[in-house]
Design a protein around this motif. Structure first.
Motif, PDB file in Angstrom:
ATOM      1  N   GLU A 196      -7.384 -12.699   4.917  1.00 37.96           N
ATOM      2  CA  GLU A 196      -8.180 -11.805   4.074  1.00 37.96           C
ATOM      3  C   GLU A 196      -7.646 -10.382   4.259  1.00 37.96           C
ATOM      4  OE1 GLU A 196     -12.845 -10.432   3.332  1.00 37.96           O
ATOM      5  OE2 GLU A 196     -12.306 -11.653   5.071  1.00 37.96           O
ATOM      6  N   VAL A 197      -7.315  -9.739   3.167  1.00 38.17           N
ATOM      7  CA  VAL A 197      -6.780  -8.384   3.221  1.00 38.17           C
ATOM      8  C   VAL A 197      -7.593  -7.499   2.279  1.00 38.17           C
ATOM      9  CG1 VAL A 197      -4.766  -6.928   2.884  1.00 38.17           C
ATOM     10  CG2 VAL A 197      -4.464  -9.253   3.717  1.00 38.17           C
ATOM     11  N   SER A 198      -8.156  -6.434   2.839  1.00 38.21           N
ATOM     12  CA  SER A 198      -8.939  -5.492   2.038  1.00 38.21           C
ATOM     13  C   SER A 198      -8.319  -4.101   2.177  1.00 38.21           C
ATOM     14  CB  SER A 198     -10.399  -5.472   2.504  1.00 38.21           C
ATOM     15  OG  SER A 198     -10.510  -4.847   3.771  1.00 38.21           O
ATOM     16  N   THR A 199      -9.065  -3.105   1.750  1.00 39.35           N
ATOM     17  CA  THR A 199      -8.551  -1.732   1.820  1.00 39.35           C
ATOM     18  C   THR A 199      -8.618  -1.161   3.227  1.00 39.35           C
ATOM     19  OG1 THR A 199     -10.733  -0.890   1.214  1.00 39.35           O
ATOM     20  CG2 THR A 199      -9.156  -1.254  -0.582  1.00 39.35           C
ATOM     21  N   ILE A 250      -9.099 -18.483  12.324  1.00 42.32           N
ATOM     22  CA  ILE A 250      -8.926 -17.173  11.688  1.00 42.32           C
ATOM     23  C   ILE A 250      -9.412 -16.080  12.635  1.00 42.32           C
ATOM     24  CG2 ILE A 250      -9.574 -15.729   9.712  1.00 42.32           C
ATOM     25  CD1 ILE A 250      -9.915 -18.314   8.105  1.00 42.32           C
ATOM     26  N   SER A 251      -8.629 -15.025  12.732  1.00 38.93           N
ATOM     27  CA  SER A 251      -8.979 -13.932  13.643  1.00 38.93           C
ATOM     28  C   SER A 251     -10.179 -13.147  13.130  1.00 38.93           C
ATOM     29  CB  SER A 251      -7.781 -12.967  13.759  1.00 38.93           C
ATOM     30  OG  SER A 251      -7.642 -12.226  12.556  1.00 38.93           O
ATOM     31  N   GLY A 252     -10.661 -12.260  13.993  1.00 40.10           N
ATOM     32  CA  GLY A 252     -11.665 -11.303  13.546  1.00 40.10           C
ATOM     33  C   GLY A 252     -11.018 -10.215  12.698  1.00 40.10           C
ATOM     34  N   ARG A 253     -11.806  -9.312  12.213  1.00 43.72           N
ATOM     35  CA  ARG A 253     -11.297  -8.247  11.345  1.00 43.72           C
ATOM     36  C   ARG A 253     -10.540  -7.198  12.169  1.00 43.72           C
ATOM     37  NH1 ARG A 253     -16.347  -6.964   7.185  1.00 43.72           N
ATOM     38  NH2 ARG A 253     -16.323  -9.017   6.124  1.00 43.72           N
ATOM     39  N   VAL A 254      -9.343  -6.863  11.685  1.00 42.62           N
ATOM     40  CA  VAL A 254      -8.524  -5.830  12.319  1.00 42.62           C
ATOM     41  C   VAL A 254      -8.522  -4.630  11.367  1.00 42.62           C
ATOM     42  CG1 VAL A 254      -6.289  -5.233  13.301  1.00 42.62           C
ATOM     43  CG2 VAL A 254      -7.089  -7.618  13.346  1.00 42.62           C
ATOM     44  N   TYR A 255      -9.115  -3.511  11.803  1.00 45.30           N
ATOM     45  CA  TYR A 255      -9.292  -2.358  10.929  1.00 45.30           C
ATOM     46  C   TYR A 255      -8.137  -1.369  11.077  1.00 45.30           C
ATOM     47  CZ  TYR A 255     -14.051  -3.915   9.970  1.00 45.30           C
ATOM     48  OH  TYR A 255     -15.133  -4.649   9.570  1.00 45.30           O
ATOM     49  N   GLY A 256      -7.853  -0.665   9.992  1.00 46.39           N
ATOM     50  CA  GLY A 256      -6.799   0.339  10.016  1.00 46.39           C
ATOM     51  C   GLY A 256      -6.672   1.047   8.683  1.00 46.39           C
ATOM     52  N   ILE A 306       0.663  -6.039   8.885  1.00 42.51           N
ATOM     53  CA  ILE A 306       0.007  -6.516   7.666  1.00 42.51           C
ATOM     54  C   ILE A 306      -0.352  -5.305   6.810  1.00 42.51           C
ATOM     55  CG2 ILE A 306      -1.930  -7.817   6.706  1.00 42.51           C
ATOM     56  CD1 ILE A 306      -2.084  -9.351   9.339  1.00 42.51           C
ATOM     57  N   LYS A 307       0.180  -5.270   5.618  1.00 42.34           N
ATOM     58  CA  LYS A 307      -0.116  -4.182   4.692  1.00 42.34           C
ATOM     59  C   LYS A 307      -1.509  -4.389   4.100  1.00 42.34           C
ATOM     60  CE  LYS A 307       4.032  -2.261   4.820  1.00 42.34           C
ATOM     61  NZ  LYS A 307       4.282  -0.875   5.291  1.00 42.34           N
ATOM     62  N   LEU A 308      -2.330  -3.356   4.177  1.00 44.38           N
ATOM     63  CA  LEU A 308      -3.657  -3.423   3.590  1.00 44.38           C
ATOM     64  C   LEU A 308      -3.603  -3.054   2.108  1.00 44.38           C
ATOM     65  CD1 LEU A 308      -5.774  -1.674   6.374  1.00 44.38           C
ATOM     66  CD2 LEU A 308      -5.381  -4.109   6.042  1.00 44.38           C
ATOM     67  N   GLN A 309      -4.627  -3.503   1.387  1.00 47.05           N
ATOM     68  CA  GLN A 309      -4.743  -3.060   0.003  1.00 47.05           C
ATOM     69  C   GLN A 309      -5.021  -1.561   0.009  1.00 47.05           C
ATOM     70  OE1 GLN A 309      -7.681  -5.298  -2.112  1.00 47.05           O
ATOM     71  NE2 GLN A 309      -6.578  -7.228  -1.971  1.00 47.05           N
ATOM     72  N   TYR A 310      -4.288  -0.848  -0.802  1.00 49.07           N
ATOM     73  CA  TYR A 310      -4.457   0.601  -0.791  1.00 49.07           C
ATOM     74  C   TYR A 310      -4.108   1.168  -2.155  1.00 49.07           C
ATOM     75  CZ  TYR A 310      -3.851   5.495   0.365  1.00 49.07           C
ATOM     76  OH  TYR A 310      -3.949   6.861   0.380  1.00 49.07           O
TER      77      TYR A 310
END
Length: 841
Positions: A196-199, A250-256, A306-310
């Motif tokens: 899962e990839v978000s902003t 699946i891992s937990g959420r990694v923020y950045g 991992i590139k986030l949506q931006y």
């Protein structure tokens, strides 16, 4: 091992098993070849006395896992040292079991060829044969580096090998027997898959293959610990030769921001049966007697970005301005639109722009309507950079408020903008006249084709007029077409002129002029000049695939300054075209490469900036082709040029007309990475007298990258001329030296774009101090050549006659690929013998 790597003649010990005895003999290493797959090919010369004769043996060896052995020796040494120092963690010992087993297999070599020669002792030594490479398809070898290009000189005194033969103990037999394959579990094909990839966050999972060879593995457990991920699984048994795939949860959420870094370790713990306890009578293993197991642990790391949506357009500004500025535009003015796109992101972006401008035109009977004219193109912007695009001039014959709108698109994201411009009526009291407004003028044409030019005539006369409209090419008479028409007082009319381009007309840029003269209607009075409008047109061959034009804004400067260049392109082929070439500034040129989009119609494909100084006319030339970027007649070649005039500047003191800094390129000097930062200020003397300078210095300076600021010296070296001649430009040079280490350069600096601001003071002999400020953006680079970096240390372990050295010898940088060559070789067999008993104990 350094001598082995560089191909210098050295002696070495060859140790092998023969008839259950250990045979050690000294030999001369004569040639070394590194290969692309991390293997090594080397030839050894051994001499053995035989009465009055010498037996010369040349043997070429192929070491398939040479590069991996360097790494494994480092691993084994670290783990063995930890255990010897008192580390009793069971995992350390199990990891050591695994690494030694891998090391055992990596030490195998293949004898490619061996030949013997017999000579008398007084004879000169023969030249050893050149090494050959194995033909075995399982061992592919591609030579990429030879340690020595010339055969090293050897003494005329023959080198006599020393041979010792000793009984082989159990440990030595195990270490030197190539047929004794180790039981090994390997972790391969590690993959990090985003889920899962978000902003602002991402989740992921890890997968891998586990392969067992030599024997079946039991009690296999997998443990993964990493960024927001903890996973454990009991596999049980894996049969000999079997490969299984394991996938984590699946891992937990990694923020950045923009991207996230994930990393961790994979540990696979398992057992191999190393010894069975048997019943002496039956030879069977009784149920009440347990076997002896070797517990091992294979460990591998993983990491990924991992590139986030931006939405990059959130940090992109678009500013639209006009020349003249809105509010100062009057009827009949030709208005220049300017789009400035600023990228406030820390990374580069490439996007497309669109500007739609509302343009008035006449339908009939002085009825004014408007339509939108669209201009498009593409831009590539570095992080914290900007670019300015100049749109062709548009005439506004009537007063009113006119709209513009557009966008800058990056991927799926849009930055939209809009606005209006005000066109004022002509001032009262102006003499009546007929004005001309180009409506639809093509910028390119092909030989043998017909091209049309639509114009609008606007009359401010009260009475009706006869008008004569002439189409003139390159200011050469007679006109290629003349149209006589009738214009009512206070009204407008639209007409179209055409030109049949001759098939032999010169290729290149030409001028198109439309001239209007008039006289009272139905009279024989002389024709009075009313107005003229001139634009350029590029003539192409009929079969040309593309066309180009170089434009500069502005084309007139006072004293000098920054000029924006645009390389515009037209595509007649219908598919994307890669072009190469250069832009030439007098004796200096810069290489360029770009792609012309399939639908390009005057699009800007390159938008560089340049400081132009020195009073006079400066010619800037552009060359592009679709072959090799050189004007050699190969491929389709095109030239274009533009002239920029630098006029004298009025004033009573020095003026700064330009400022630029070179990119900072770090090079290794044997101790540290070092770069010289050079900036130049261009100062113009607008007075009628020479100005002598007493001093010059930097008052204060700033950079927007703190890591780069820390590398710079606190003081700047300033080089300035003794005088600045009247109406001339002088250059002031500022130098600073940046010093840093490898980690800072790789992690924080390399590839970064940095803004630099210098406030400096110039002290004329007869006048007050003058303060200027110059700013520019530079790119930090690193030398792409191989550099020798000594970032290691020698570690000596002494146990009887055992020595082992670890030195990181070479760091090779190629683009973004960094690899360290770790060397741990003095005595492989001795080192292996030293570690093996510790594992047994």
């Amino acid at each position: 091992m350094y001598e082995l790597l560089t191909g210098v003649k050295i002696s070495g010990n060859l140790t092998f098993l023969k008839d259950e005895k250990v045979v050690t003999q000294t030999g001369m290493i004569k040639s070394v070849n590194h290969t692309t797959n991390g293997s090594l090919v080397f030839t050894v010369l051994v001499t053995i006395p035989d009465g009055d004769y010498l037996i010369w043996n040349t043997t070429t060896y192929y070491w398939h896992n040479a590069l991996n052995t360097y790494k494994l020796l480092d691993n084994v040494l670290t783990l063995a040292t930890a255990i010897a120092s008192g580390n009793e963690n069971w995992e350390t010992e199990s990891m050591l079991h695994q690494k030694v087993a891998e090391l055992k297999d990596s030490l195998k070599v293949v004898i490619v060829k061996s030949e013997n020669y017999r000579t008398r002792k007084k004879d000169e030594p023969i030249k050893p044969i050149e090494p050959i490479y194995p033909i075995n398809p399982k061992l592919p070898v591609q030579p990429v580096y030879a340690g020595s290009t010339e055969e090293p000189t050897i003494s005329t005194e023959p080198f006599t090998s020393i041979v010792t033969i000793t009984p082989a103990d159990e440990i030595t037999t195990i270490a030197l027997n190539p047929e004794d394959n180790q039981k090994i579990l390997e972790i391969n094909h590690i993959a990090i898959t985003p889920v899962e990839v978000s902003t602002d966050y991402a989740t992921y999972k890890v997968s891998m293959d586990i392969t067992v060879s030599g024997a079946s593995a039991t009690n296999v457990t997998v443990d993964i610990k990493g960024t927001e991920l903890k996973y454990s699984k009991n596999i049980g048994a894996i049969n000999n030769g079997e490969t299984i795939t394991v996938e984590s949860t699946i891992s937990g959420r990694v923020y950045g921001d923009y991207e996230v870094e994930v990393s961790g370790k994979i540990k696979v713990t398992y057992q191999f049966t190393t010894e069975y306890r048997t019943n002496s009578k039956s030879g069977l293993n009784p149920d009440d007697t347990s076997s002896k197991y070797s517990i091992r642990q294979a460990v591998e790391g993983y990491s990924s970005t991992i590139k986030l949506q931006y939405d990059p357009t959130k940090n992109i500004d678009v500013e639209v301005t006009t020349i003249p500025q809105s509010g100062n535009i009057e009827e009949g003015d030709s208005v220049q639109f300017k789009i400035k796109v600023s990228n406030l992101n820390p990374f580069s972006v490439t996007g497309n722009y669109s500007l739609k401008v509302e343009v008035p035109y006449i339908v009939e009977n002085n009825l004014i309507e408007s339509k939108f004219k669209e201009f498009t193109g593409s831009l590539s912007l570095q992080g914290f950079d900007y670019s300015t695009v100049y749109i062709e001039r548009i005439n506004y014959p009537k007063q009113g408020t006119y709209k513009y709108e557009g966008y800058f698109k990056v991927g799926q994201y849009y930055k939209k903008f809009n606005g209006t411009i005000e066109v004022k009526p002509s001032p009262d009291g102006d003499s009546p006249r007929i004005k001309i407004t180009p409506l639809d003028w093509p910028s390119t044409a092909r030989r043998g084709n017909t091209v049309s030019f639509k114009v609008q005539l606007d009359s401010t006369y009260d009475d009706d007029r006869d008008a004569k409209v002439e189409l003139i090419i390159d200011d050469k008479l007679p006109p290629v077409q003349t149209i006589e028409t009738y214009v009512k007082g206070g009204s407008s009319t639209v007409l179209t002129l055409t030109w049949n381009v001759p098939s032999a007309f010169p290729i290149g840029e030409h001028s198109i002029k439309v001239k209007v003269t008039s006289r009272p209607a139905n009279s024989n009075n002389p024709w009075d000049l009313e107005a003229s409008e001139t634009k350029s047109i590029i003539i192409q061959n009929f079969n040309d695939r593309f066309g180009i034009k170089l434009a500069a804004y502005p084309t007139e400067l006072e004293g000098g300054g920054e000029v924006y260049l645009q390389v515009k392109a037209w595509n007649y082929d219908g598919s994307s075209i890669t072009v190469k070439g250069f832009i030439e500034f007098g004796n200096e040129s810069i290489g360029i490469e770009a792609k012309i989009p399939a639908n390009a119609n005057g699009d800007s494909i390159i938008t560089p900036r340049r400081n132009i100084v020195g009073v006079g006319t400066h010619t800037i030339k552009l060359f592009l082709d679709n072959y090799d970027g050189k004007p050699n007649g190969k491929g389709e070649e095109h030239w274009s040029e533009v002239r920029v005039e630098v006029k004298p500047m009025n004033g009573t003191e020095l003026k700064q007309v330009g400022f630029e800094c070179d990119d900072a390129k770090f090079n290794w000097n044997g101790i540290e990475y070092k770069a010289t930062l050079v900036c130049r200020a261009f100062v113009y003397n607008p007075t009628q007298e020479n100005i002598y300078l007493n001093s010059g210095g930097v008052k204060e300076w700033h950079v927007d990258n703190l890591d780069f600021a820390d590398t710079l010296s606190s003081s700047w070296e300033v080089e300035y001329p003794n005088l600045v001649q009247s109406s001339e430009t002088a250059t002031i040079i500022f130098r600073n030296t940046a010093r840093t280490g490898l980690m800072t350069l790789e992690k924080d600096l390399s590839g970064a774009y940095v803004s630099i601001s210098l406030k400096y003071i110039i002290s004329p002999q007869n006048g007050n101090d003058i303060t200027f400020t110059g700013t520019d953006i530079i790119n930090i680079k690193q030398d792409s050549k191989d550099v020798i970096v000594d970032v290691g240390t020698n570690v000596i372990l002494v146990g009887a006659d055992i020595k082992a050295g670890i030195t990181i010898l070479r760091l090779a940088r190629n683009g973004e690929v960094v690899s360290a060559l770790k060397n741990s070789w003095p005595y492989i067999v001795s080192f292996f013998r030293w570690t093996w008993p510790k594992l047994q104990n």
